[in-house]
Design a protein around this motif. Structure first.
Motif, PDB file in Angstrom:
ATOM      1  N   TRP A 139     -45.170   7.820 -33.530  1.00 19.31           N
ATOM      2  CA  TRP A 139     -44.888   6.401 -33.292  1.00 19.31           C
ATOM      3  C   TRP A 139     -45.807   5.530 -34.132  1.00 19.31           C
ATOM      4  O   TRP A 139     -45.356   4.620 -34.835  1.00 19.31           O
ATOM      5  CB  TRP A 139     -45.137   6.080 -31.812  1.00 19.31           C
ATOM      6  N   TRP A 140     -47.111   5.815 -34.036  1.00 20.91           N
ATOM      7  CA  TRP A 140     -48.077   4.943 -34.687  1.00 20.91           C
ATOM      8  C   TRP A 140     -48.153   5.186 -36.179  1.00 20.91           C
ATOM      9  O   TRP A 140     -48.358   4.242 -36.951  1.00 20.91           O
ATOM     10  CB  TRP A 140     -49.446   5.102 -34.033  1.00 20.91           C
ATOM     11  N   TRP A 141     -48.010   6.431 -36.646  1.00 24.90           N
ATOM     12  CA  TRP A 141     -47.943   6.671 -38.092  1.00 24.90           C
ATOM     13  C   TRP A 141     -46.817   5.842 -38.710  1.00 24.90           C
ATOM     14  O   TRP A 141     -46.961   5.261 -39.785  1.00 24.90           O
ATOM     15  CB  TRP A 141     -47.681   8.143 -38.386  1.00 24.90           C
ATOM     16  N   THR A 142     -45.685   5.798 -38.002  1.00 30.05           N
ATOM     17  CA  THR A 142     -44.530   5.071 -38.514  1.00 30.05           C
ATOM     18  C   THR A 142     -44.736   3.564 -38.424  1.00 30.05           C
ATOM     19  O   THR A 142     -44.503   2.827 -39.389  1.00 30.05           O
ATOM     20  CB  THR A 142     -43.260   5.470 -37.732  1.00 30.05           C
ATOM     21  N   LEU A 143     -45.181   3.095 -37.261  1.00 28.68           N
ATOM     22  CA  LEU A 143     -45.324   1.652 -37.074  1.00 28.68           C
ATOM     23  C   LEU A 143     -46.371   1.066 -38.008  1.00 28.68           C
ATOM     24  O   LEU A 143     -46.158   0.008 -38.617  1.00 28.68           O
ATOM     25  CB  LEU A 143     -45.688   1.348 -35.620  1.00 28.68           C
ATOM     26  N   PHE A 144     -47.514   1.731 -38.162  1.00 29.06           N
ATOM     27  CA  PHE A 144     -48.581   1.223 -39.008  1.00 29.06           C
ATOM     28  C   PHE A 144     -48.327   1.468 -40.493  1.00 29.06           C
ATOM     29  O   PHE A 144     -49.022   0.906 -41.334  1.00 29.06           O
ATOM     30  CB  PHE A 144     -49.926   1.826 -38.598  1.00 29.06           C
ATOM     31  N   GLY A 145     -47.366   2.341 -40.818  1.00 30.58           N
ATOM     32  CA  GLY A 145     -46.979   2.518 -42.208  1.00 30.58           C
ATOM     33  C   GLY A 145     -47.597   3.702 -42.924  1.00 30.58           C
ATOM     34  O   GLY A 145     -47.543   3.776 -44.152  1.00 30.58           O
ATOM     35  N   ASP A 146     -48.155   4.665 -42.205  1.00 30.04           N
ATOM     36  CA  ASP A 146     -48.642   5.883 -42.853  1.00 30.04           C
ATOM     37  C   ASP A 146     -47.486   6.747 -43.346  1.00 30.04           C
ATOM     38  O   ASP A 146     -47.638   7.510 -44.304  1.00 30.04           O
ATOM     39  CB  ASP A 146     -49.507   6.699 -41.874  1.00 30.04           C
ATOM     40  N   ILE A 147     -46.346   6.655 -42.669  1.00 25.79           N
ATOM     41  CA  ILE A 147     -45.126   7.352 -43.099  1.00 25.79           C
ATOM     42  C   ILE A 147     -43.948   6.395 -42.963  1.00 25.79           C
ATOM     43  O   ILE A 147     -44.021   5.395 -42.240  1.00 25.79           O
ATOM     44  CB  ILE A 147     -44.855   8.640 -42.287  1.00 25.79           C
ATOM     45  N   GLY A 148     -42.866   6.729 -43.644  1.00 24.78           N
ATOM     46  CA  GLY A 148     -41.658   5.926 -43.568  1.00 24.78           C
ATOM     47  C   GLY A 148     -40.662   6.489 -42.569  1.00 24.78           C
ATOM     48  O   GLY A 148     -40.895   7.543 -41.962  1.00 24.78           O
ATOM     49  N   PRO A 149     -39.512   5.845 -42.406  1.00 27.26           N
ATOM     50  CA  PRO A 149     -38.493   6.280 -41.450  1.00 27.26           C
ATOM     51  C   PRO A 149     -37.621   7.394 -42.021  1.00 27.26           C
ATOM     52  O   PRO A 149     -36.405   7.249 -42.191  1.00 27.26           O
ATOM     53  CB  PRO A 149     -37.694   5.002 -41.195  1.00 27.26           C
ATOM     54  N   ASP A 150     -38.244   8.512 -42.315  1.00 29.49           N
ATOM     55  CA  ASP A 150     -37.573   9.617 -42.996  1.00 29.49           C
ATOM     56  C   ASP A 150     -37.942  10.923 -42.302  1.00 29.49           C
ATOM     57  O   ASP A 150     -39.125  11.176 -42.023  1.00 29.49           O
ATOM     58  CB  ASP A 150     -38.010   9.646 -44.469  1.00 29.49           C
TER      59      ASP A 150
END
Length: 392
Positions: free
Chosen positions: A328-339
């Motif tokens: 959740w947080w990796w995605t929300l904060f931008g460490d990873i994308g929606p992939d």
């Protein structure tokens, strides 16, 4: 054990049922932890889960990452989620705790509740989002919210990415333990209690890695096949609560009592359903080499001590099932994308490193993996406090 920052009990004025919220601690004024619904949920249970969330956040701290660790929290409602009155009860609970969600508690799905249901109830309760308290910490709120929404829309072979990442993390913990012990994947047998979000995804990833799932348990009982179950067929035959339609069973599949998964002839047991599943009595039936806690607090501490004495290793929930929260947080904060590929790659790398670090620390200290995980988290708390302010 530290006293939680906040602990409250709410009593519904319509049904008399109770709900609970425990804030273990805050980081930069925010905490994180899911909301569960189950018959018999207690304040003590929620308190333990909130403490575990503080450790999960600390364990995934990466000073070079954009994901900022949060404090730990948990919510719970004492109700069977299949009760016809459950949804309205959920809405009333969220209305009651709305100021906490608006101010500092970010929450989401947990045992008995899907994220879709939480989102729908949160909107009805007048909330912008179940995680809106974290929005002030984001560099670009609109882009972050869009990225997370896009990630939740991703499906892989018919199952949502949000359901799969947690099981991917559990599976990587298992595979790391096997690799360290020099045990080949082929021929390694697994029994899973619970085929819901976490258990189902774990079974899928382990099967695809070459392990054989020989037993799964749900509300109707245990389904077993020593030659291996057809996990994809069982996943396709689940209802929203993880119960498998028995019409999907093959001729070689056997229906056994609900607790038969405990004594399954397997090297790995994955309790992925409820807390307190393994106690001092039923632990005697376990012959597996590893117990991997996909659920929260499934093994009682007294039972874990007895299992350790018999040479059975428990891989603790604070590490094993932490992948969903971190994703959740990796995605929300931008460490990873929606992939999906990016999410699985990041989850695998992080969970393997964390599990290996825990097992290495346990060997060096001559202690259990749980004690080692707690020690690693304790080492990181002062670092987080120094960088982000008081960790309380």
């Amino acid at each position: 054990m530290t006293t939680p920052l906040l602990s409250l009990t709410w009593t519904d004025d319509i049904t008399g049922r109770q709900g609970f919220l425990v804030i273990d601690r805050l980081v930069r004024g925010v905490c994180s932890g899911g909301l569960r619904m189950r018959e018999g949920c207690t304040l003590d249970e929620v308190t333990g889960l909130a403490r575990g969330m503080s450790m999960k956040e600390a364990l995934h701290y990466d000073g070079d990452g954009r994901y900022i660790p949060l404090g730990g929290a948990k919510g719970g409602i004492d109700c069977d989620p299949r009760d016809p009155a459950a949804y309205d009860l959920l809405v009333r609970y969220l209305r009651a705790v709305r100021p906490y969600i608006e101010g500092f508690w970010t929450t989401g799905e947990d045992l008995g509740l899907s994220q879709d249901l939480v989102d729908r109830a949160a909107a009805e309760a007048g909330l912008v989002s179940s995680i809106q308290a974290v929005y002030p910490l984001l560099d670009d709120e609109a882009a972050a919210r869009r990225r997370l929404a896009d990630a939740f829309a991703v499906e892989v072979d018919g199952i949502g990415l949000d359901e799969l990442v947690g099981g991917c993390g559990v599976a990587e913990s298992v595979l790391t333990a096997l690799d360290r012990a020099g045990v080949p994947y082929a021929g390694t047998r697994v029994a899973v209690q619970g085929l819901g979000t976490m258990g189902g995804a774990t079974a899928r990833f382990l099967t695809r890695a070459g392990l054989t799932v020989v037993a799964v348990a749900d509300l109707k009982g245990t389904v077993a096949n020593p030659a291996g179950l057809d996990i994809e067929s069982l996943l396709a035959a689940r209802d929203p609560y993880g119960t498998v339609d028995r019409a999907a069973l093959r001729p070689g599949d056997r229906e056994l009592p609900a607790d038969a998964w405990l004594s399954a002839d397997a090297e790995v047991l994955v309790p992925a359903a409820v807390s307190y599943a393994v106690d001092t009595v039923n632990q005697e039936r376990i012959t597996a080499r590893w117990i991997v806690e996909a659920a929260n607090m499934p093994v009682l501490p007294e039972a874990e001590a007895l299992l350790a004495g018999r040479g059975i290793t428990v891989l603790p929930d604070v590490v094993v099932n932490s992948g969903t929260n971190a994703w959740w947080w990796w995605t929300l904060f931008g460490d990873i994308g929606p992939d999906a590929t990016e999410a699985f790659t990041h989850t695998r790398r992080s969970m393997r490193a964390l599990t290996d670090r825990m097992l290495t620390r346990a060997e060096a200290d001559g202690t259990t993996p749980r004690a080692a995980a707690h020690a690693i988290a304790a080492d990181r708390l002062p670092v987080i406090a120094e960088r982000y302010g008081r960790y309380r």
